[in-house]
Design an enzyme around this catalytic site. Structure first.
Site, PDB file in Angstrom:
ATOM      1  N   SER A  21     -20.114  26.453  37.844  1.00 18.11           N
ATOM      2  CA  SER A  21     -19.660  27.407  36.832  1.00 18.11           C
ATOM      3  C   SER A  21     -20.856  28.024  36.131  1.00 18.11           C
ATOM      4  O   SER A  21     -21.626  27.322  35.455  1.00 18.11           O
ATOM      5  CB  SER A  21     -18.775  26.716  35.801  1.00 18.11           C
ATOM      6  OG  SER A  21     -18.648  27.562  34.671  1.00 18.11           O
ATOM      7  N   HIS A  25     -18.197  30.035  40.394  1.00 16.02           N
ATOM      8  CA  HIS A  25     -17.056  29.994  39.472  1.00 16.02           C
ATOM      9  C   HIS A  25     -17.430  30.787  38.220  1.00 16.02           C
ATOM     10  O   HIS A  25     -18.402  30.469  37.531  1.00 16.02           O
ATOM     11  CB  HIS A  25     -16.729  28.537  39.126  1.00 16.02           C
ATOM     12  CG  HIS A  25     -15.514  28.378  38.267  1.00 16.02           C
ATOM     13  ND1 HIS A  25     -14.236  28.336  38.779  1.00 16.02           N
ATOM     14  CD2 HIS A  25     -15.380  28.248  36.922  1.00 16.02           C
ATOM     15  CE1 HIS A  25     -13.362  28.192  37.788  1.00 16.02           C
ATOM     16  NE2 HIS A  25     -14.041  28.132  36.641  1.00 16.02           N
ATOM     17  N   ASP A  77     -16.229  32.282  34.611  1.00 12.88           N
ATOM     18  CA  ASP A  77     -15.277  32.054  33.531  1.00 12.88           C
ATOM     19  C   ASP A  77     -15.220  33.226  32.571  1.00 12.88           C
ATOM     20  O   ASP A  77     -16.190  33.507  31.867  1.00 12.88           O
ATOM     21  CB  ASP A  77     -15.687  30.803  32.745  1.00 12.88           C
ATOM     22  CG  ASP A  77     -15.455  29.535  33.546  1.00 12.88           C
ATOM     23  OD1 ASP A  77     -14.305  29.295  33.950  1.00 12.88           O
ATOM     24  OD2 ASP A  77     -16.436  28.792  33.779  1.00 12.88           O
ATOM     25  N   MET A 127     -13.449  34.823  29.261  1.00 14.57           N
ATOM     26  CA  MET A 127     -12.682  34.437  28.058  1.00 14.57           C
ATOM     27  C   MET A 127     -12.552  35.618  27.114  1.00 14.57           C
ATOM     28  O   MET A 127     -13.502  36.400  26.975  1.00 14.57           O
ATOM     29  CB  MET A 127     -13.408  33.303  27.330  1.00 14.57           C
ATOM     30  CG  MET A 127     -13.690  32.094  28.199  1.00 14.57           C
ATOM     31  SD  MET A 127     -14.603  30.850  27.281  1.00 14.57           S
ATOM     32  CE  MET A 127     -14.987  29.693  28.598  1.00 14.57           C
ATOM     33  N   HIS A 148     -12.124  32.960  37.064  1.00 20.27           N
ATOM     34  CA  HIS A 148     -11.134  32.209  36.274  1.00 20.27           C
ATOM     35  C   HIS A 148     -10.885  32.982  34.984  1.00 20.27           C
ATOM     36  O   HIS A 148     -11.723  32.979  34.078  1.00 20.27           O
ATOM     37  CB  HIS A 148     -11.714  30.813  36.006  1.00 20.27           C
ATOM     38  CG  HIS A 148     -10.862  29.955  35.117  1.00 20.27           C
ATOM     39  ND1 HIS A 148     -11.340  28.782  34.548  1.00 20.27           N
ATOM     40  CD2 HIS A 148      -9.571  30.067  34.712  1.00 20.27           C
ATOM     41  CE1 HIS A 148     -10.385  28.226  33.822  1.00 20.27           C
ATOM     42  NE2 HIS A 148      -9.300  28.986  33.899  1.00 20.27           N
ATOM     43  N   MET A 173      -9.393  33.444  31.556  1.00 18.47           N
ATOM     44  CA  MET A 173      -8.778  32.784  30.402  1.00 18.47           C
ATOM     45  C   MET A 173      -8.486  33.880  29.390  1.00 18.47           C
ATOM     46  O   MET A 173      -9.107  33.967  28.323  1.00 18.47           O
ATOM     47  CB  MET A 173      -9.732  31.722  29.849  1.00 18.47           C
ATOM     48  CG  MET A 173      -9.805  30.492  30.733  1.00 18.47           C
ATOM     49  SD  MET A 173     -11.269  29.480  30.431  1.00 18.47           S
ATOM     50  CE  MET A 173     -12.404  30.302  31.543  1.00 18.47           C
ATOM     51  N   MET A 203      -7.044  22.467  34.873  1.00 18.87           N
ATOM     52  CA  MET A 203      -8.014  22.204  33.811  1.00 18.87           C
ATOM     53  C   MET A 203      -8.034  20.712  33.484  1.00 18.87           C
ATOM     54  O   MET A 203      -6.991  20.116  33.211  1.00 18.87           O
ATOM     55  CB  MET A 203      -7.664  22.987  32.541  1.00 18.87           C
ATOM     56  CG  MET A 203      -7.729  24.505  32.665  1.00 18.87           C
ATOM     57  SD  MET A 203      -9.264  25.132  33.359  1.00 18.87           S
ATOM     58  CE  MET A 203     -10.468  24.470  32.210  1.00 18.87           C
ATOM     59  N   ASP A 214     -11.387  21.655  37.107  1.00 15.89           N
ATOM     60  CA  ASP A 214     -12.296  22.426  36.259  1.00 15.89           C
ATOM     61  C   ASP A 214     -12.466  21.780  34.888  1.00 15.89           C
ATOM     62  O   ASP A 214     -11.539  21.795  34.077  1.00 15.89           O
ATOM     63  CB  ASP A 214     -11.742  23.852  36.121  1.00 15.89           C
ATOM     64  CG  ASP A 214     -12.715  24.783  35.417  1.00 15.89           C
ATOM     65  OD1 ASP A 214     -13.852  24.366  35.132  1.00 15.89           O
ATOM     66  OD2 ASP A 214     -12.324  25.933  35.142  1.00 15.89           O
TER      67      ASP A 214
END
Ligand code: DX5
Ligand code: ZN
Length: 215
Positions: free
Chosen positions: A7, A32, A34, A36, A65, A67, A136, A174
């Site tokens: 990540s 990966h 992330d 947000m 991913h 979020m 998660m 994750d």
């Protein structure tokens, strides 16, 4: 062998090109990434322009991913930025089936992410359409948290659901993955290990990736 997905949330953003090169030379399988929004999770990370640049720096699978709330509004933009896999949270999607169809119709693999409190049986009617379940093992929003032990039970349950139906869905874990707990996670039935701090905060990230790969 597990799929290893470092990540980049834990990477050094001042040296992102170097970090990408390191991952390219390593046994890592996926990047990966992330994203947000400060709404779905209480933190803001990076977004489209950063992923666009990372895409230019690697030919490995970009596993994005999300979020964020309303991921459907941005699926096409993430495809254009270079996502190969796009995961949306079940908790953020009242019309999850529509989101999954949209992701696939854009030519990406579809992932469903689930929070620690969300029971795996809520996935029963979407599993057939899901390429990856991003489970998660911490509450999403931050790196460097402790692995929630109950996740092991959830992995076993989900693996049973997948195997009983003969699906090809991958289970991705994750949050809080370390050299110490990786074997138990794989043994419980996971296929993909995400690792942020374990990889990037080590003095020899490539070696850690190799160790995770050969767990
Ligand atoms: C958390 C993110 C994770 C995070 C994992 O919200 O989804 O991908 O980067 O970081 P570590 O491996 O440090 O727990
Ligand atoms: Zn993640």
């Amino acid at each position: 062998m597990p799929i290893i997905a470092p990540s980049l949330l834990a990477a050094n953003f001042l040296n992102l090109e170097q970090e990408c090169r390191m991952l390219n030379e390593s046994e890592a399988d996926w990047f990966h990434l992330d994203v947000m929004d400060g709404k779905f999770v209480p933190n803001i990370s990076f977004g489209l322009p950063v992923i666009e640049q990372i895409r230019k720096a690697t030919t490995k699978t970009c596993d994005v991913h999300l979020m964020i709330l309303d991921p459907g509004n941005y699926a096409e933009a993430f495809k254009n930025a270079g996502a190969d896999i796009l995961s949306v949270h079940i908790e953020a999607c009242p019309h999850l089936h529509r989101n999954i169809q949209q992701i696939k119709s854009l030519g990406m693999q579809a992932g469903v992410a689930i929070n620690p409190h969300t029971p795996v049986n809520l996935l029963a009617d979407i599993l057939a359409d899901t390429d990856v379940v991003c489970m998660m093992s911490v509450n999403p929003g931050f790196g460097a948290q402790k692995f929630i032990p109950h996740t092991i039970e959830k992995i076993k349950q989900l693996r049973k659901m997948i195997d009983e139906k003969g699906f090809k869905t991958l289970i991705e874990i994750d949050g809080g993955v370390t050299l110490e707990n990786a074997a138990e996670i794989i043994h419980a039935g996971a296929h993909v290990l995400v690792a942020g701090n374990t990889v990037f905060k080590s003095s020899d990230p490539k070696k850690i990736i190799q160790q995770l790969k050969n767990i």
